[in-house]
Design a protein around this motif. Structure first.
Motif, PDB file in Angstrom:
ATOM      1  N   ILE A  45       0.841  -1.202   0.000  1.00  0.00           N
ATOM      2  CA  ILE A  45       0.000   0.000   0.000  1.00  0.00           C
ATOM      3  C   ILE A  45       0.873   1.247   0.000  1.00  0.00           C
ATOM      4  O   ILE A  45       0.660   2.172  -0.789  1.00  0.00           O
ATOM      5  N   PHE A  46       1.877   1.277   0.880  1.00  0.00           N
ATOM      6  CA  PHE A  46       2.751   2.442   0.946  1.00  0.00           C
ATOM      7  C   PHE A  46       3.478   2.660  -0.380  1.00  0.00           C
ATOM      8  O   PHE A  46       3.538   3.783  -0.885  1.00  0.00           O
ATOM      9  N   ALA A  47       4.039   1.601  -0.958  1.00  0.00           N
ATOM     10  CA  ALA A  47       4.802   1.734  -2.211  1.00  0.00           C
ATOM     11  C   ALA A  47       3.918   2.220  -3.358  1.00  0.00           C
ATOM     12  O   ALA A  47       4.305   3.112  -4.119  1.00  0.00           O
ATOM     13  N   VAL A  48       2.728   1.651  -3.476  1.00  0.00           N
ATOM     14  CA  VAL A  48       1.815   2.058  -4.550  1.00  0.00           C
ATOM     15  C   VAL A  48       1.376   3.503  -4.364  1.00  0.00           C
ATOM     16  O   VAL A  48       1.407   4.305  -5.306  1.00  0.00           O
ATOM     17  N   LEU A  49       0.981   3.848  -3.145  1.00  0.00           N
ATOM     18  CA  LEU A  49       0.547   5.222  -2.888  1.00  0.00           C
ATOM     19  C   LEU A  49       1.680   6.221  -3.121  1.00  0.00           C
ATOM     20  O   LEU A  49       1.469   7.283  -3.701  1.00  0.00           O
ATOM     21  N   GLN A  50       2.866   5.885  -2.677  1.00  0.00           N
ATOM     22  CA  GLN A  50       4.012   6.768  -2.852  1.00  0.00           C
ATOM     23  C   GLN A  50       4.291   6.986  -4.336  1.00  0.00           C
ATOM     24  O   GLN A  50       4.565   8.104  -4.765  1.00  0.00           O
ATOM     25  N   SER A  51       4.221   5.929  -5.126  1.00  0.00           N
ATOM     26  CA  SER A  51       4.509   6.062  -6.556  1.00  0.00           C
ATOM     27  C   SER A  51       3.421   6.828  -7.303  1.00  0.00           C
ATOM     28  O   SER A  51       3.690   7.431  -8.339  1.00  0.00           O
ATOM     29  N   ILE A  52       2.215   6.835  -6.768  1.00  0.00           N
ATOM     30  CA  ILE A  52       1.122   7.589  -7.390  1.00  0.00           C
ATOM     31  C   ILE A  52       1.076   9.028  -6.879  1.00  0.00           C
ATOM     32  O   ILE A  52       0.913   9.968  -7.656  1.00  0.00           O
ATOM     33  N   GLY A  71       9.462  19.920  -0.864  1.00  0.00           N
ATOM     34  CA  GLY A  71       8.842  19.079   0.152  1.00  0.00           C
ATOM     35  C   GLY A  71       7.901  18.018  -0.376  1.00  0.00           C
ATOM     36  O   GLY A  71       7.235  17.341   0.407  1.00  0.00           O
ATOM     37  N   ILE A  72       7.864  17.828  -1.672  1.00  0.00           N
ATOM     38  CA  ILE A  72       6.926  16.867  -2.269  1.00  0.00           C
ATOM     39  C   ILE A  72       7.179  15.454  -1.758  1.00  0.00           C
ATOM     40  O   ILE A  72       6.245  14.727  -1.435  1.00  0.00           O
ATOM     41  N   GLY A  73       8.428  15.052  -1.671  1.00  0.00           N
ATOM     42  CA  GLY A  73       8.736  13.704  -1.188  1.00  0.00           C
ATOM     43  C   GLY A  73       8.260  13.485   0.228  1.00  0.00           C
ATOM     44  O   GLY A  73       7.678  12.448   0.556  1.00  0.00           O
ATOM     45  N   LEU A  74       8.489  14.475   1.085  1.00  0.00           N
ATOM     46  CA  LEU A  74       8.030  14.368   2.474  1.00  0.00           C
ATOM     47  C   LEU A  74       6.509  14.348   2.554  1.00  0.00           C
ATOM     48  O   LEU A  74       5.926  13.559   3.300  1.00  0.00           O
ATOM     49  N   LEU A  75       5.866  15.203   1.785  1.00  0.00           N
ATOM     50  CA  LEU A  75       4.407  15.271   1.803  1.00  0.00           C
ATOM     51  C   LEU A  75       3.790  13.971   1.287  1.00  0.00           C
ATOM     52  O   LEU A  75       2.865  13.433   1.903  1.00  0.00           O
ATOM     53  N   SER A  76       4.309  13.446   0.193  1.00  0.00           N
ATOM     54  CA  SER A  76       3.751  12.196  -0.342  1.00  0.00           C
ATOM     55  C   SER A  76       4.030  11.023   0.600  1.00  0.00           C
ATOM     56  O   SER A  76       3.203  10.127   0.734  1.00  0.00           O
ATOM     57  N   THR A  77       5.179  11.040   1.282  1.00  0.00           N
ATOM     58  CA  THR A  77       5.471  10.000   2.276  1.00  0.00           C
ATOM     59  C   THR A  77       4.481  10.077   3.426  1.00  0.00           C
ATOM     60  O   THR A  77       3.937   9.053   3.861  1.00  0.00           O
ATOM     61  N   PHE A  78       4.233  11.285   3.930  1.00  0.00           N
ATOM     62  CA  PHE A  78       3.285  11.464   5.030  1.00  0.00           C
ATOM     63  C   PHE A  78       1.883  10.997   4.640  1.00  0.00           C
ATOM     64  O   PHE A  78       1.234  10.254   5.386  1.00  0.00           O
ATOM     65  N   VAL A  79       1.419  11.404   3.471  1.00  0.00           N
ATOM     66  CA  VAL A  79       0.063  11.026   3.027  1.00  0.00           C
ATOM     67  C   VAL A  79      -0.029   9.517   2.815  1.00  0.00           C
ATOM     68  O   VAL A  79      -1.021   8.890   3.211  1.00  0.00           O
ATOM     69  N   ALA A  80       1.004   8.905   2.231  1.00  0.00           N
ATOM     70  CA  ALA A  80       0.997   7.456   2.024  1.00  0.00           C
ATOM     71  C   ALA A  80       0.981   6.720   3.362  1.00  0.00           C
ATOM     72  O   ALA A  80       0.260   5.731   3.525  1.00  0.00           O
ATOM     73  N   LEU A  81       1.762   7.207   4.338  1.00  0.00           N
ATOM     74  CA  LEU A  81       1.735   6.603   5.679  1.00  0.00           C
ATOM     75  C   LEU A  81       0.359   6.758   6.319  1.00  0.00           C
ATOM     76  O   LEU A  81      -0.167   5.828   6.933  1.00  0.00           O
ATOM     77  N   LEU A  82      -0.212   7.940   6.197  1.00  0.00           N
ATOM     78  CA  LEU A  82      -1.530   8.212   6.772  1.00  0.00           C
ATOM     79  C   LEU A  82      -2.578   7.246   6.224  1.00  0.00           C
ATOM     80  O   LEU A  82      -3.341   6.643   6.980  1.00  0.00           O
ATOM     81  N   ILE A  83      -2.595   7.062   4.920  1.00  0.00           N
ATOM     82  CA  ILE A  83      -3.570   6.164   4.314  1.00  0.00           C
ATOM     83  C   ILE A  83      -3.293   4.715   4.721  1.00  0.00           C
ATOM     84  O   ILE A  83      -4.215   3.956   5.021  1.00  0.00           O
ATOM     85  N   ALA A  84      -2.021   4.313   4.762  1.00  0.00           N
ATOM     86  CA  ALA A  84      -1.683   2.938   5.156  1.00  0.00           C
ATOM     87  C   ALA A  84      -2.087   2.661   6.593  1.00  0.00           C
ATOM     88  O   ALA A  84      -2.557   1.562   6.915  1.00  0.00           O
ATOM     89  N   VAL A  85      -1.945   3.641   7.473  1.00  0.00           N
ATOM     90  CA  VAL A  85      -2.318   3.453   8.878  1.00  0.00           C
ATOM     91  C   VAL A  85      -3.833   3.358   9.027  1.00  0.00           C
ATOM     92  O   VAL A  85      -4.336   2.591   9.855  1.00  0.00           O
TER      93      VAL A  85
END
Length: 133
Positions: A45-52, A71-85
């Motif tokens: 989930i994290f990998a797919v969300l991060q790549s999208i 900050g795009i990398g940090l923001l996309s990492t945070f959002v991907a973590l949020l959705i995965a959690v």
């Protein structure tokens, strides 16, 4: 097709390394290892969300807020973590604001390093294999 599969493998391995690093380093950031399926699901989930999310957020930010492009990398990492959690079946938990902030930084840094360092290793190996044939 092979390039796509190599990139997908790199995304998955880098996501796994980032999540494991945060799990090992940071209290409050945990992968639920007793449920291996949940950990695998969290990584996918994290990998797919991060790549999208990364290209999508880059496009939006470039259009509306150029100052935030770094900050795009940090923001996309945070959002991907949020959705995965939020997904109940994913085997990941993050408790507390410090774990969210530092966890995002750790996962982002490790995944960035892995996606930078893994391709030359995999491509070099593949080139060496083709030379031997």
């Amino acid at each position: 097709m092979i390039t796509f599969l190599i990139r997908a493998a790199i995304f998955l391995v880098s996501a796994f390394l980032g999540l494991v690093a945060a799990d090992l380093i940071l209290p409050g950031f945990s992968l639920h290892w007793n449920d291996w399926w949940g950990v695998l699901l969290a990584v996918v989930i994290f990998a797919v969300l991060q790549s999208i999310l990364a290209p999508w957020l880059f496009k939006i930010t470039r259009r509306h807020a150029n100052a935030f492009l770094g900050g795009i990398g940090l923001l996309s990492t945070f959002v991907a973590l949020l959705i995965a959690v939020v997904i109940p079946a994913a085997g990941i938990g993050i408790d507390g604001p410090v774990a969210w902030i530092i966890g995002t930084l750790i996962v982002w840094l490790v995944t960035a390093l892995a996606t930078w360092l893994l391709p030359p290793l995999l491509i070099k190996k593949k080139v060496d294999q083709r030379r031997d044939v």
